[in-house]
Design a protein around this motif. Structure first.
Motif, PDB file in Angstrom:
ATOM      1  N   ASP A   1       9.708   9.491 -27.054  1.00 15.78           N
ATOM      2  CA  ASP A   1      10.782   9.079 -27.953  1.00 15.78           C
ATOM      3  C   ASP A   1      11.126   7.620 -27.696  1.00 15.78           C
ATOM      4  O   ASP A   1      10.416   6.723 -28.139  1.00 15.78           O
ATOM      5  N   GLU A   2      12.167   7.352 -26.936  1.00 15.61           N
ATOM      6  CA  GLU A   2      12.617   5.988 -26.725  1.00 15.61           C
ATOM      7  C   GLU A   2      11.582   5.106 -26.032  1.00 15.61           C
ATOM      8  O   GLU A   2      11.615   3.882 -26.148  1.00 15.61           O
ATOM      9  N   SER A   3      10.654   5.706 -25.291  1.00 15.81           N
ATOM     10  CA  SER A   3       9.659   4.916 -24.576  1.00 15.81           C
ATOM     11  C   SER A   3       8.800   4.083 -25.534  1.00 15.81           C
ATOM     12  O   SER A   3       8.233   3.061 -25.143  1.00 15.81           O
ATOM     13  N   LEU A   4       8.682   4.513 -26.790  1.00 16.37           N
ATOM     14  CA  LEU A   4       7.856   3.784 -27.750  1.00 16.37           C
ATOM     15  C   LEU A   4       8.365   2.374 -27.986  1.00 16.37           C
ATOM     16  O   LEU A   4       7.613   1.507 -28.442  1.00 16.37           O
ATOM     17  N   ARG A   5       9.610   2.102 -27.680  1.00 16.59           N
ATOM     18  CA  ARG A   5      10.196   0.798 -27.963  1.00 16.59           C
ATOM     19  C   ARG A   5       9.855  -0.244 -26.902  1.00 16.59           C
ATOM     20  O   ARG A   5      10.103  -1.434 -27.105  1.00 16.59           O
ATOM     21  N   GLU A   6       9.316   0.199 -25.779  1.00 16.54           N
ATOM     22  CA  GLU A   6       9.002  -0.754 -24.714  1.00 16.54           C
ATOM     23  C   GLU A   6       7.761  -1.582 -25.074  1.00 16.54           C
ATOM     24  O   GLU A   6       6.810  -1.079 -25.664  1.00 16.54           O
ATOM     25  N   ASP A   7       7.774  -2.848 -24.701  1.00 15.43           N
ATOM     26  CA  ASP A   7       6.684  -3.756 -25.066  1.00 15.43           C
ATOM     27  C   ASP A   7       5.333  -3.323 -24.509  1.00 15.43           C
ATOM     28  O   ASP A   7       4.294  -3.533 -25.139  1.00 15.43           O
TER      29      ASP A   7
ATOM     30  N   GLY B   1       0.496  17.917 -21.938  1.00 20.03           N
ATOM     31  CA  GLY B   1       1.789  18.433 -22.379  1.00 20.03           C
ATOM     32  C   GLY B   1       2.433  17.663 -23.504  1.00 20.03           C
ATOM     33  O   GLY B   1       3.354  18.153 -24.151  1.00 20.03           O
ATOM     34  N   VAL B   2       1.975  16.427 -23.760  1.00 20.49           N
ATOM     35  CA  VAL B   2       2.558  15.637 -24.842  1.00 20.49           C
ATOM     36  C   VAL B   2       1.942  16.075 -26.168  1.00 20.49           C
ATOM     37  O   VAL B   2       0.733  16.035 -26.346  1.00 20.49           O
ATOM     38  N   SER B   3       2.782  16.499 -27.101  1.00 24.26           N
ATOM     39  CA  SER B   3       2.275  16.996 -28.380  1.00 24.26           C
ATOM     40  C   SER B   3       2.781  16.202 -29.577  1.00 24.26           C
ATOM     41  O   SER B   3       2.294  16.381 -30.684  1.00 24.26           O
ATOM     42  N   ALA B   4       3.784  15.346 -29.359  1.00 22.46           N
ATOM     43  CA  ALA B   4       4.361  14.627 -30.499  1.00 22.46           C
ATOM     44  C   ALA B   4       4.951  13.299 -30.049  1.00 22.46           C
ATOM     45  O   ALA B   4       5.203  13.076 -28.859  1.00 22.46           O
ATOM     46  N   VAL B   5       5.153  12.421 -31.023  1.00 21.42           N
ATOM     47  CA  VAL B   5       5.878  11.172 -30.791  1.00 21.42           C
ATOM     48  C   VAL B   5       6.966  11.073 -31.858  1.00 21.42           C
ATOM     49  O   VAL B   5       6.741  11.392 -33.027  1.00 21.42           O
ATOM     50  N   VAL B   6       8.143  10.650 -31.439  1.00 26.41           N
ATOM     51  CA  VAL B   6       9.271  10.472 -32.350  1.00 26.41           C
ATOM     52  C   VAL B   6       9.414   8.980 -32.621  1.00 26.41           C
ATOM     53  O   VAL B   6       9.673   8.198 -31.706  1.00 26.41           O
TER      54      VAL B   6
ATOM     55  N   GLN C   1       1.928   2.757 -35.026  1.00 25.48           N
ATOM     56  CA  GLN C   1       2.277   3.847 -34.116  1.00 25.48           C
ATOM     57  C   GLN C   1       1.866   5.209 -34.682  1.00 25.48           C
ATOM     58  O   GLN C   1       1.363   6.063 -33.954  1.00 25.48           O
ATOM     59  N   VAL C   2       2.076   5.409 -35.975  1.00 21.10           N
ATOM     60  CA  VAL C   2       1.672   6.671 -36.597  1.00 21.10           C
ATOM     61  C   VAL C   2       0.164   6.853 -36.495  1.00 21.10           C
ATOM     62  O   VAL C   2      -0.329   7.937 -36.141  1.00 21.10           O
ATOM     63  N   SER C   3      -0.585   5.812 -36.778  1.00 19.67           N
ATOM     64  CA  SER C   3      -2.051   5.886 -36.705  1.00 19.67           C
ATOM     65  C   SER C   3      -2.513   6.173 -35.276  1.00 19.67           C
ATOM     66  O   SER C   3      -3.425   6.977 -35.053  1.00 19.67           O
ATOM     67  N   ALA C   4      -1.887   5.517 -34.295  1.00 18.11           N
ATOM     68  CA  ALA C   4      -2.260   5.742 -32.895  1.00 18.11           C
ATOM     69  C   ALA C   4      -1.969   7.177 -32.471  1.00 18.11           C
ATOM     70  O   ALA C   4      -2.764   7.796 -31.750  1.00 18.11           O
ATOM     71  N   ALA C   5      -0.841   7.710 -32.917  1.00 15.67           N
ATOM     72  CA  ALA C   5      -0.499   9.095 -32.583  1.00 15.67           C
ATOM     73  C   ALA C   5      -1.497  10.069 -33.200  1.00 15.67           C
ATOM     74  O   ALA C   5      -2.000  10.980 -32.528  1.00 15.67           O
TER      75      ALA C   5
ATOM     76  N   ALA D   1       3.258  12.925 -35.391  1.00 11.28           N
ATOM     77  CA  ALA D   1       4.175  11.789 -35.511  1.00 11.28           C
ATOM     78  C   ALA D   1       5.358  12.205 -36.375  1.00 11.28           C
ATOM     79  O   ALA D   1       5.182  12.666 -37.502  1.00 11.28           O
ATOM     80  N   VAL D   2       6.567  12.069 -35.833  1.00  9.76           N
ATOM     81  CA  VAL D   2       7.784  12.473 -36.534  1.00  9.76           C
ATOM     82  C   VAL D   2       8.622  11.229 -36.821  1.00  9.76           C
ATOM     83  O   VAL D   2       9.053  10.534 -35.891  1.00  9.76           O
ATOM     84  N   ILE D   3       8.853  10.939 -38.087  1.00 10.38           N
ATOM     85  CA  ILE D   3       9.739   9.849 -38.471  1.00 10.38           C
ATOM     86  C   ILE D   3      11.173  10.324 -38.290  1.00 10.38           C
ATOM     87  O   ILE D   3      11.560  11.382 -38.793  1.00 10.38           O
ATOM     88  N   SER D   4      11.978   9.533 -37.560  1.00 10.40           N
ATOM     89  CA  SER D   4      13.326   9.975 -37.211  1.00 10.40           C
ATOM     90  C   SER D   4      14.343   8.886 -37.514  1.00 10.40           C
ATOM     91  O   SER D   4      14.046   7.694 -37.471  1.00 10.40           O
ATOM     92  N   SER D   5      15.558   9.323 -37.782  1.00  5.95           N
ATOM     93  CA  SER D   5      16.658   8.375 -37.949  1.00  5.95           C
ATOM     94  C   SER D   5      17.233   8.028 -36.586  1.00  5.95           C
ATOM     95  O   SER D   5      17.008   8.718 -35.596  1.00  5.95           O
TER      96      SER D   5
END
Length: 314
Positions: free
Chosen positions: A207-213, A222-227, A242-246, A253-257
């Motif tokens: 989730d939030e880790s995606l924002r790191e450079d 165990g990882v099955s999704a990215v938010v 990011q969607v393509s990489a996931a 890949a889940v688009i989230s608010s």
């Protein structure tokens, strides 16, 4: 008369069997209805001693409590929580009990990865905290390049109907990619060590880790999704990347608010329909607002303001 009596007994038996079958069906439906849905929330509340100016803890506390109340979750995983913040949240929402320790002393010092749970619904059959390091049972230990101590607080809950489930709450390091990778591997080993194969499957989502450079998409156990939160990501090109990489790794890949009103949610819904058409997006922040903006959101009763009704920032 004997034939009539036998016939009546046969009819009575059939009716009795039918009654038993109907009662069994009704009982099965009742049991199924009693299995209430499980709502889980994760919330990085920002440590309460930070010098955040107008957003400092005393000024944002009431809003934060309102957010938790509005979500009405059964289990809440907190990150960056300090002991006094947890005390104030539980005092404001006494329906929750707390599991967790401070990462610096295994008691109350330092940030928690605390787990709040509804005390009227769950019993705790097992719980604990471990440190993301080569010595996970050593309090305040750290390894793998992270300068800040990182922990995981976990618990096994028993629901009212007797079903059990495991919950893990963690806050991976925001600077060290090796630390995140090693921490995830330790988490996997801990899950396997507790024979979770006998339990319902446990899925992990970035989730939030995606924002790191320096975040890298890798196939972790165990990882099955990215938010993915487009408002925080910064550009559509980055979101698409990011969607393509996931998807290339077989991840959902889940688009989230993050915190958007109706105008933002309508745009996020378009992005989700474009990039992840087969996945339901997580667009659920409108209930935190007092009004809609420009465009209405389906089934929302909030008033909708036009741009002309807004007061410009100066």
């Amino acid at each position: 008369m004997r034939m009539a009596g036998a016939y009546n007994r046969a009819v009575l038996i059939r009716r009795s069997l039918l009654l038993v079958v109907c009662l069994a069906a009704m009982l099965g439906q009742a049991l199924a209805q009693e299995r209430a849905p499980l709502t889980v929330m994760t919330f990085n509340i920002r440590y309460g001693t930070a010098n955040d100016g107008e957003n400092r803890w005393p000024l944002r506390k009431d809003f934060l409590v309102d957010v938790i109340k509005a979500q009405n979750a059964d289990v809440v995983g907190l990150q960056e929580a300090l002991d006094f913040q947890i005390d104030e949240i539980v005092a404001a929402i006494p329906a929750y009990a707390v599991i967790g320790v401070g990462r610096d002393d295994g008691a109350r010092k330092g940030e928690y990865a605390a787990v709040l749970f509804r005390r009227d619904r769950f019993q705790v059959s097992d719980a604990g905290t471990f440190w993301f390091s080569d010595t996970p049972t050593v309090i305040a230990s750290k390894s793998w390049g992270n300068r800040i101590t990182r922990i995981c607080t976990w618990a096994r809950f028993i629901d009212r109907d007797g079903r059990g489930f495991w919950h893990f709450n963690l806050h991976l390091d925001h600077q060290s990619q090796p630390s995140r990778e090693r921490s995830t591997e330790l988490l996997r080993r801990r899950i396997e060590a507790r024979a979770f194969a006998r339990e319902p499957g446990i899925a992990i989502a970035w989730d939030e880790s995606l924002r790191e450079d320096d975040f890298e998409f890798v196939a972790e156990p165990g990882v099955s999704a990215v938010v993915i939160k487009p408002t925080l990501t910064g550009s559509l090109a980055k979101v698409r990347e990011q969607v393509s990489a996931a998807h290339a790794l077989g991840l959902t890949a889940v688009i989230s608010s993050s915190i958007e009103s109706s105008l933002g949610l309508t745009q996020l819904a378009r992005i989700a329909a474009w990039l992840t058409p087969d996945t339901i997006p997580g667009l659920d922040t409108l209930n935190l607002m007092q009004a809609q903006l420009v465009r209405t959101w389906p089934d929302s009763a909030l008033p909708c303001f036009d741009v002309s009704a807004l007061e410009p920032l100066r």
